[in-house]
Motif scaffolding. Structure first.
Motif, mmCIF file in Angstrom:
data_model
loop_
_atom_site.group_PDB
_atom_site.id
_atom_site.type_symbol
_atom_site.label_atom_id
_atom_site.label_comp_id
_atom_site.label_asym_id
_atom_site.label_seq_id
_atom_site.Cartn_x
_atom_site.Cartn_y
_atom_site.Cartn_z
ATOM 1 N N VAL A 61 46.832 63.593 38.422
ATOM 2 C CA VAL A 61 47.897 62.761 39.651
ATOM 3 C C VAL A 61 46.686 62.892 40.622
ATOM 4 N N TRP A 62 46.785 63.427 41.707
ATOM 5 C CA TRP A 62 45.479 63.229 42.766
ATOM 6 C C TRP A 62 44.476 62.587 42.607
ATOM 7 N N LEU A 63 43.796 62.924 41.455
ATOM 8 C CA LEU A 63 42.414 61.892 41.311
ATOM 9 C C LEU A 63 42.913 60.396 40.911
ATOM 10 N N LEU A 64 44.153 59.555 40.585
ATOM 11 C CA LEU A 64 44.550 58.754 40.064
ATOM 12 C C LEU A 64 45.152 57.791 41.632
ATOM 13 N N LEU A 65 45.768 58.414 42.448
ATOM 14 C CA LEU A 65 46.249 58.697 43.355
ATOM 15 C C LEU A 65 45.181 58.345 44.511
ATOM 16 N N GLY A 66 44.344 58.593 44.528
ATOM 17 C CA GLY A 66 43.206 59.209 45.547
ATOM 18 C C GLY A 66 42.340 58.145 45.279
ATOM 19 N N LEU A 67 42.164 57.395 43.306
ATOM 20 C CA LEU A 67 41.242 56.250 43.762
ATOM 21 C C LEU A 67 42.412 55.156 44.258
ATOM 22 N N HIS A 68 43.693 55.520 44.080
ATOM 23 C CA HIS A 68 44.066 53.578 44.603
ATOM 24 C C HIS A 68 44.027 53.999 46.437
ATOM 25 N N GLY A 69 44.032 55.237 46.914
ATOM 26 C CA GLY A 69 44.594 55.342 47.994
ATOM 27 C C GLY A 69 43.052 54.666 48.708
ATOM 28 N N VAL A 70 42.254 54.834 48.190
ATOM 29 C CA VAL A 70 40.610 54.501 48.726
ATOM 30 C C VAL A 70 40.030 53.282 48.501
ATOM 31 N N HIS A 71 41.198 52.056 47.526
ATOM 32 C CA HIS A 71 41.296 50.645 47.731
ATOM 33 C C HIS A 71 41.944 50.417 48.715
ATOM 34 N N VAL A 72 43.115 50.516 48.940
ATOM 35 C CA VAL A 72 44.353 50.427 49.728
ATOM 36 C C VAL A 72 43.504 50.500 51.947
ATOM 37 N N LEU A 73 42.524 51.885 51.762
ATOM 38 C CA LEU A 73 42.293 52.233 52.664
ATOM 39 C C LEU A 73 40.779 51.311 53.233
ATOM 40 N N THR A 74 40.163 51.225 51.991
ATOM 41 C CA THR A 74 38.903 50.095 52.224
ATOM 42 C C THR A 74 39.302 49.079 52.470
#
Length: 198
Positions: free
Chosen positions: A133-146
């Motif tokens: 859960v944290w990995l997938l949310l984090g990966l997508h969150g990094v895409h949003v952030l960048t």
């Protein structure tokens, strides 16, 4: 021996879409990152089927913040489309306005993702489910952030003397990548928030 020389000074220094190298870089990045998301989802589903403790560990996640995040993300596709269209017309005023809108939506999405993380009922270290859960949310969150960071920089540039020429191509490329950010979230949302409820 005479040399043939061609004067290329009259050719444009920028273009849009697949006619420019950055578009292919962005497209390749989308393929690469999309593959990463697919592998992450595959790992999640594999463990859901093979791990006997998964059903006990897979606490359904709160739908409020994720659904709000999803709604804002999907709505952002409209101003993104308009930004891309205005950039290809090289129409500075709407591009400036729409980049401000996209920046505001992006910052809102970052805030919603942070709230989403704080509302998770499972920590990354609790079990395999929590880690995914944290990995997938984090990966997508990094895409949003960048992409939001890129949008903010581009917005600032558009309000300076640099807001012309190649910057319109950059705005079009940025809009192209945002479509990937939107589309990549939908299967993640379905897997993370709805599969445990089945």
């Amino acid at each position: 021996m005479p040399r043939t020389v061609i004067d290329v000074s009259g050719l444009p220094t920028y273009a849009f879409g697949s006619r420019v190298t950055p578009w292919w870089g962005t497209f390749s990045f989308c393929l690469l990152e999309g593959t990463g998301f697919a592998l992450g989802i595959g790992g999640y589903l594999y463990l859901a089927v093979t791990n006997k403790d998964w059903a006990r560990d897979a606490i359904p996640l709160n739908l409020v913040w994720s659904s709000l995040f999803t709604l804002v993300l999907v709505v952002s596709a409209l101003p993104n489309f308009l930004t891309r269209r205005a950039a290809m017309r090289e129409d500075l005023r709407p591009v400036r306005l729409l980049l401000l809108v996209m920046s505001a939506l992006g910052l809102l999405l970052i805030g919603l993702r942070i709230i989403e993380f704080t509302a998770l009922p499972v920590r990354w270290r609790d079990n395999a489910y929590g880690s995914f859960v944290w990995l997938l949310l984090g990966l997508h969150g990094v895409h949003v952030l960048t992409d939001v960071a890129d949008t903010l920089v581009l917005t600032v540039l558009m309000f300076t003397r640099h807001g012309r020429g190649k910057r319109f191509s950059d705005a079009e490329d940025n809009a192209f990548y945002w479509y990937f950010v939107v589309l990549s979230w939908l299967p993640l949302y379905a897997v993370l928030y709805w599969v445990p409820r089945l």
